[in-house]
Write a protein that holds these residues in place. Structure first.
Motif, mmCIF file in Angstrom:
data_model
loop_
_atom_site.group_PDB
_atom_site.id
_atom_site.type_symbol
_atom_site.label_atom_id
_atom_site.label_comp_id
_atom_site.label_asym_id
_atom_site.label_seq_id
_atom_site.Cartn_x
_atom_site.Cartn_y
_atom_site.Cartn_z
ATOM 1 N N VAL A 71 1.735 -7.645 -0.440
ATOM 2 C CA VAL A 71 1.448 -8.687 -1.428
ATOM 3 C C VAL A 71 2.324 -9.909 -1.189
ATOM 4 O O VAL A 71 1.856 -11.038 -1.173
ATOM 5 C CB VAL A 71 1.641 -8.163 -2.870
ATOM 6 N N GLY A 72 3.613 -9.678 -0.990
ATOM 7 C CA GLY A 72 4.538 -10.768 -0.737
ATOM 8 C C GLY A 72 5.849 -10.527 -1.454
ATOM 9 O O GLY A 72 6.002 -9.562 -2.203
ATOM 10 N N PRO A 73 6.837 -11.392 -1.231
ATOM 11 C CA PRO A 73 8.136 -11.232 -1.882
ATOM 12 C C PRO A 73 8.001 -11.222 -3.405
ATOM 13 O O PRO A 73 7.089 -11.829 -3.966
ATOM 14 C CB PRO A 73 8.927 -12.460 -1.416
ATOM 15 N N ARG A 74 8.922 -10.540 -4.037
ATOM 16 C CA ARG A 74 8.880 -10.441 -5.499
ATOM 17 C C ARG A 74 9.217 -11.783 -6.132
ATOM 18 O O ARG A 74 10.274 -12.357 -5.870
ATOM 19 C CB ARG A 74 9.864 -9.386 -5.986
ATOM 20 N N PRO A 75 8.336 -12.304 -6.989
ATOM 21 C CA PRO A 75 8.650 -13.548 -7.708
ATOM 22 C C PRO A 75 9.850 -13.334 -8.632
ATOM 23 O O PRO A 75 10.084 -12.226 -9.114
ATOM 24 C CB PRO A 75 7.373 -13.835 -8.507
ATOM 25 N N ALA A 76 10.578 -14.378 -8.876
ATOM 26 C CA ALA A 76 11.757 -14.290 -9.738
ATOM 27 C C ALA A 76 11.375 -13.753 -11.112
ATOM 28 O O ALA A 76 10.409 -14.207 -11.729
ATOM 29 C CB ALA A 76 12.409 -15.663 -9.872
ATOM 30 N N GLY A 77 12.128 -12.765 -11.584
ATOM 31 C CA GLY A 77 11.899 -12.203 -12.907
ATOM 32 C C GLY A 77 10.775 -11.196 -12.981
ATOM 33 O O GLY A 77 10.470 -10.701 -14.071
ATOM 34 N N ASN A 78 10.139 -10.869 -11.860
ATOM 35 C CA ASN A 78 9.013 -9.928 -11.859
ATOM 36 C C ASN A 78 9.455 -8.521 -11.492
ATOM 37 O O ASN A 78 10.507 -8.318 -10.880
ATOM 38 C CB ASN A 78 7.930 -10.379 -10.884
ATOM 39 N N VAL A 79 8.646 -7.552 -11.881
ATOM 40 C CA VAL A 79 8.850 -6.147 -11.532
ATOM 41 C C VAL A 79 7.543 -5.601 -10.967
ATOM 42 O O VAL A 79 6.490 -6.220 -11.107
ATOM 43 C CB VAL A 79 9.286 -5.305 -12.756
ATOM 44 N N GLY A 80 7.615 -4.439 -10.332
ATOM 45 C CA GLY A 80 6.412 -3.815 -9.794
ATOM 46 C C GLY A 80 5.653 -3.064 -10.867
ATOM 47 O O GLY A 80 6.249 -2.319 -11.653
ATOM 48 N N ARG A 81 4.336 -3.256 -10.911
ATOM 49 C CA ARG A 81 3.483 -2.603 -11.909
ATOM 50 C C ARG A 81 2.596 -1.559 -11.231
ATOM 51 O O ARG A 81 2.053 -1.808 -10.150
ATOM 52 C CB ARG A 81 2.602 -3.625 -12.612
ATOM 53 N N HIS A 82 2.434 -0.396 -11.866
ATOM 54 C CA HIS A 82 1.461 0.617 -11.464
ATOM 55 C C HIS A 82 0.265 0.481 -12.399
ATOM 56 O O HIS A 82 0.344 0.842 -13.573
ATOM 57 C CB HIS A 82 2.049 2.018 -11.536
ATOM 58 N N LEU A 83 -0.826 -0.042 -11.903
ATOM 59 C CA LEU A 83 -1.939 -0.421 -12.769
ATOM 60 C C LEU A 83 -2.609 0.766 -13.450
ATOM 61 O O LEU A 83 -3.199 0.613 -14.515
ATOM 62 C CB LEU A 83 -2.967 -1.225 -11.951
ATOM 63 N N ASP A 84 -2.544 1.961 -12.834
ATOM 64 C CA ASP A 84 -3.171 3.128 -13.456
ATOM 65 C C ASP A 84 -2.186 3.961 -14.266
ATOM 66 O O ASP A 84 -2.543 4.996 -14.822
ATOM 67 C CB ASP A 84 -3.854 4.000 -12.398
ATOM 68 N N GLY A 85 -0.912 3.525 -14.319
ATOM 69 C CA GLY A 85 0.090 4.241 -15.090
ATOM 70 C C GLY A 85 0.719 5.409 -14.380
ATOM 71 O O GLY A 85 1.647 6.028 -14.899
ATOM 72 N N ASN A 86 0.261 5.734 -13.164
ATOM 73 C CA ASN A 86 0.798 6.851 -12.383
ATOM 74 C C ASN A 86 1.895 6.330 -11.469
ATOM 75 O O ASN A 86 1.614 5.641 -10.482
ATOM 76 C CB ASN A 86 -0.313 7.513 -11.573
ATOM 77 N N LEU A 87 3.150 6.656 -11.768
ATOM 78 C CA LEU A 87 4.278 6.113 -11.019
ATOM 79 C C LEU A 87 4.379 6.648 -9.605
ATOM 80 O O LEU A 87 5.142 6.121 -8.798
ATOM 81 C CB LEU A 87 5.584 6.402 -11.768
ATOM 82 N N THR A 88 3.596 7.682 -9.275
ATOM 83 C CA THR A 88 3.624 8.232 -7.918
ATOM 84 C C THR A 88 2.467 7.721 -7.066
ATOM 85 O O THR A 88 2.386 8.046 -5.885
ATOM 86 C CB THR A 88 3.589 9.769 -7.948
ATOM 87 N N ASN A 89 1.563 6.945 -7.651
ATOM 88 C CA ASN A 89 0.428 6.388 -6.908
ATOM 89 C C ASN A 89 0.831 5.022 -6.361
ATOM 90 O O ASN A 89 0.692 4.004 -7.040
ATOM 91 C CB ASN A 89 -0.799 6.270 -7.807
ATOM 92 N N ASN A 90 1.324 5.019 -5.134
ATOM 93 C CA ASN A 90 1.850 3.800 -4.535
ATOM 94 C C ASN A 90 0.892 3.172 -3.526
ATOM 95 O O ASN A 90 1.330 2.486 -2.596
ATOM 96 C CB ASN A 90 3.200 4.090 -3.881
ATOM 97 N N VAL A 91 -0.404 3.391 -3.697
ATOM 98 C CA VAL A 91 -1.405 2.722 -2.873
ATOM 99 C C VAL A 91 -1.392 1.234 -3.214
ATOM 100 O O VAL A 91 -1.276 0.854 -4.393
ATOM 101 C CB VAL A 91 -2.797 3.333 -3.122
ATOM 102 N N ALA A 92 -1.507 0.386 -2.198
ATOM 103 C CA ALA A 92 -1.376 -1.059 -2.402
ATOM 104 C C ALA A 92 -2.320 -1.583 -3.479
ATOM 105 O O ALA A 92 -1.946 -2.447 -4.281
ATOM 106 C CB ALA A 92 -1.611 -1.796 -1.078
ATOM 107 N N GLY A 93 -3.549 -1.072 -3.529
ATOM 108 C CA GLY A 93 -4.520 -1.551 -4.502
ATOM 109 C C GLY A 93 -4.178 -1.205 -5.934
ATOM 110 O O GLY A 93 -4.765 -1.758 -6.873
ATOM 111 N N ASN A 94 -3.207 -0.296 -6.145
ATOM 112 C CA ASN A 94 -2.815 0.113 -7.488
ATOM 113 C C ASN A 94 -1.560 -0.610 -7.964
ATOM 114 O O ASN A 94 -1.086 -0.368 -9.066
ATOM 115 C CB ASN A 94 -2.562 1.631 -7.519
ATOM 116 N N LEU A 95 -1.053 -1.522 -7.141
ATOM 117 C CA LEU A 95 0.219 -2.162 -7.441
ATOM 118 C C LEU A 95 0.063 -3.667 -7.615
ATOM 119 O O LEU A 95 -0.837 -4.277 -7.048
ATOM 120 C CB LEU A 95 1.227 -1.884 -6.319
ATOM 121 N N ALA A 96 0.948 -4.241 -8.393
ATOM 122 C CA ALA A 96 0.956 -5.699 -8.587
ATOM 123 C C ALA A 96 2.320 -6.107 -9.105
ATOM 124 O O ALA A 96 3.011 -5.328 -9.779
ATOM 125 C CB ALA A 96 -0.131 -6.125 -9.575
ATOM 126 N N TRP A 97 2.729 -7.327 -8.783
ATOM 127 C CA TRP A 97 3.914 -7.897 -9.403
ATOM 128 C C TRP A 97 3.547 -8.386 -10.797
ATOM 129 O O TRP A 97 2.432 -8.850 -11.027
ATOM 130 C CB TRP A 97 4.452 -9.071 -8.589
#
Length: 203
Positions: A71-97
């Motif tokens: 996706v790219g470097p983390r924007p200032a003040g942002n954290v990583g989000r797991h869109l489906d709520g599963n903290l072990t699902n680290n597929v790129a499509g499930n993640l967002a800053w």
């Protein structure tokens, strides 16, 4: 390996480690064996890996590595989000800053936030949709308690009040006198239990 799996080098560890869009991490020293690093869960439930460079070991969360690579470097003040709520699902499509507030909203939506497990406030009022205010940090406020506190502030003088804002009687056994004011022991115990329970879950 799947044909859909794409590998990219980890920034700061070029030539040492790669991360894939499927949430796997591999070491160049292990490529001949075709082995990926074993992820380790931390206390919060995120999966991490140990990366070694120049004799120093650093633990990195896998979802952050995937986001940085795809996706790219983390924007200032942002954290990583797991869109489906599963903290072990680290597929790129499930993640967002996202912002901390967005991440807390995700936790409440998926029931993974410690506050989401509580059904009633410390005073015993139900956390129903009509009785709940969600703050930007993900914590909830009880509307009934807010109303009672508002009426309490505009009511009788302190010395004439017979009950605390939550309705507990200022009896000798239930009253703590401090700095000339009174405190309800029942309320203090309830808040103490709630605070300790939250601390235990966050360890």
């Amino acid at each position: 390996m799947s044909d859909a799996e794409e590998w990219r080098q980890i920034a700061g560890y070029e030539g040492l480690y790669d991360v894939s869009n499927l949430g796997r991490v591999r070491s160049w020293s292990r490529l001949k064996r075709g082995a990926a690093l074993r992820p380790l869960p931390n206390q919060q439930g995120y999966l991490s890996v140990a990366l070694c460079s120049a004799g120093r070991v650093k633990y990195r969360k896998i979802h952050q590595l995937v986001l940085e690579a795809f996706v790219g470097p983390r924007p200032a003040g942002n954290v990583g989000r797991h869109l489906d709520g599963n903290l072990t699902n680290n597929v790129a499509g499930n993640l967002a800053w996202g912002t901390h507030s967005e991440n807390m909203a995700d936790c409440l939506k998926h029931g993974t936030h410690p506050e989401a497990r509580k059904t009633h406030c410390p005073a015993g009022h139900e956390y129903s949709p009509e009785n709940t205010v969600v703050r930007v940090n993900g914590k909830r406020r009880c509307r009934a308690c807010q109303r009672e506190r508002a009426g309490y502030k505009g009511g009788l003088p302190m010395k004439d009040r017979t009950h605390c804002p939550q309705g507990h009687e200022y009896s000798p056994e239930n009253t703590e006198v401090k700095s000339g004011g009174r405190r309800c022991k029942t309320c203090r115990k309830a808040y103490g239990r709630a605070r300790n329970a939250t601390r235990r879950r966050n360890r």
